[in-house]
Motif scaffolding. Structure first.
Motif, short mmCIF file in Angstrom:
data_model
loop_
_atom_site.label_atom_id
_atom_site.label_comp_id
_atom_site.label_asym_id
_atom_site.label_seq_id
_atom_site.Cartn_x
_atom_site.Cartn_y
_atom_site.Cartn_z
N PRO A 59 0.81 -1.22 0.00
CA PRO A 59 0.00 0.00 0.00
C PRO A 59 0.85 1.28 0.00
CG PRO A 59 -0.97 -1.60 1.47
CD PRO A 59 0.36 -2.17 1.03
N GLU A 60 1.95 1.29 0.75
CA GLU A 60 2.81 2.47 0.79
C GLU A 60 3.53 2.68 -0.55
OE1 GLU A 60 6.05 4.62 3.72
OE2 GLU A 60 6.00 2.44 3.67
N GLU A 61 4.02 1.59 -1.15
CA GLU A 61 4.66 1.70 -2.47
C GLU A 61 3.66 2.22 -3.50
OE1 GLU A 61 7.99 -1.90 -2.25
OE2 GLU A 61 5.95 -2.35 -2.95
N TYR A 62 2.43 1.70 -3.46
CA TYR A 62 1.41 2.14 -4.41
C TYR A 62 1.12 3.63 -4.23
CZ TYR A 62 -2.84 2.43 -7.13
OH TYR A 62 -3.77 2.80 -8.07
N ALA A 63 0.99 4.08 -2.98
CA ALA A 63 0.68 5.48 -2.70
C ALA A 63 1.76 6.41 -3.26
CB ALA A 63 0.52 5.70 -1.20
N VAL A 64 3.02 6.01 -3.15
CA VAL A 64 4.11 6.86 -3.64
C VAL A 64 4.31 6.69 -5.14
CG1 VAL A 64 6.60 7.28 -3.51
CG2 VAL A 64 5.28 6.97 -1.41
N CYS A 161 16.00 14.06 -4.90
CA CYS A 161 15.38 13.78 -3.61
C CYS A 161 14.37 12.65 -3.85
CB CYS A 161 14.70 15.05 -3.11
SG CYS A 161 14.03 14.92 -1.46
N THR A 162 14.71 11.46 -3.35
CA THR A 162 14.02 10.24 -3.74
C THR A 162 13.35 9.58 -2.53
OG1 THR A 162 15.77 9.95 -5.38
CG2 THR A 162 14.37 8.05 -4.95
N ASN A 163 12.16 9.09 -2.72
CA ASN A 163 11.47 8.34 -1.67
C ASN A 163 12.10 6.96 -1.53
OD1 ASN A 163 8.94 9.98 -0.90
ND2 ASN A 163 8.93 10.04 -3.13
N SER A 164 12.46 6.56 -0.32
CA SER A 164 13.02 5.22 -0.09
C SER A 164 12.08 4.13 -0.57
CB SER A 164 13.30 4.99 1.40
OG SER A 164 14.45 5.65 1.82
N VAL A 165 10.78 4.34 -0.37
CA VAL A 165 9.80 3.31 -0.71
C VAL A 165 9.71 3.10 -2.24
CG1 VAL A 165 7.76 4.81 -0.80
CG2 VAL A 165 7.53 2.44 -0.06
N SER A 166 10.20 4.05 -3.02
CA SER A 166 10.12 3.93 -4.47
C SER A 166 11.32 3.20 -5.07
CB SER A 166 9.98 5.31 -5.13
OG SER A 166 11.17 6.06 -4.98
#
Length: 173
Positions: A59-64, A161-166
């Protein structure tokens, strides 16, 4: 008059069906085309429905990645991560960044001074009353973060600036 309406409706249906059929064929070709070079592999688009992405991602990966969200600063797994290796897209495993381009920008998200050539695409982002440059995976269009011109001046001057989850990390062997 009724017959003309039926004929026009039928023509419109056939026209739309034909166009959709062409789009389906094009999508199928994009996802099934075999390539032999690294450049070709990175340029192939991965096309999935929202339901397919939801089944594949957390769910967190999908949101980002799919809804262009942002994880909270200083909470991501790779903010203070400095092992040797490569960072790939969490959705499609497209190689994005190498560890030698990573630096600590003290912003709370993993930062890189450049992406692997051809691995990312860029879009103007005017959300939240700001003008920024969004960084997306070139292979699956997943949202990675944003790029700014306040990175290390001795290298590129850029800060991805990158999201870790992505992203996911693959250590060097």
């Amino acid at each position: 008059m009724k017959n003309i309406f039926i004929i026009l409706a039928a023509f419109s249906f056939v026209s739309c069906t034909s166009q959709n059929s062409d789009k389906i064929k094009e999508t199928t070709l994009k996802t099934t085309k075999k390539t032999e070079t690294k450049k070709d592999t990175m340029s192939l688009k991965i096309v999935k429905t929202d339901a397919e992405w939801k089944a594949l991602l957390t769910p967190e990966e999908y949101a980002v990645l799919r809804e262009k969200g942002t994880e909270r600063p200083y909470t991501g797994e790779y903010d203070k991560h400095f092992e040797k290796g490569m960072y790939v897209c969490a959705a499609c495993e497209n190689p994005l960044f190498t560890s030698d381009t990573k630096f600590d920008s003290h912003c709370g998200w993993p930062s890189f001074d450049q992406a692997i050539k051809g691995s990312t695409t860029y879009h103007k982002d005017t959300s939240f009353g700001m003008i920024r440059t969004e960084v997306m995976c070139a292979k699956c269009d997943g949202h990675l973060g944003h790029v700014f011109d306040d990175g290390p001046k001795e290298t590129t001057g850029q800060r991805y600036c990158t999201n870790s989850v992505s992203i996911k990390f693959i250590p060097s062997k």
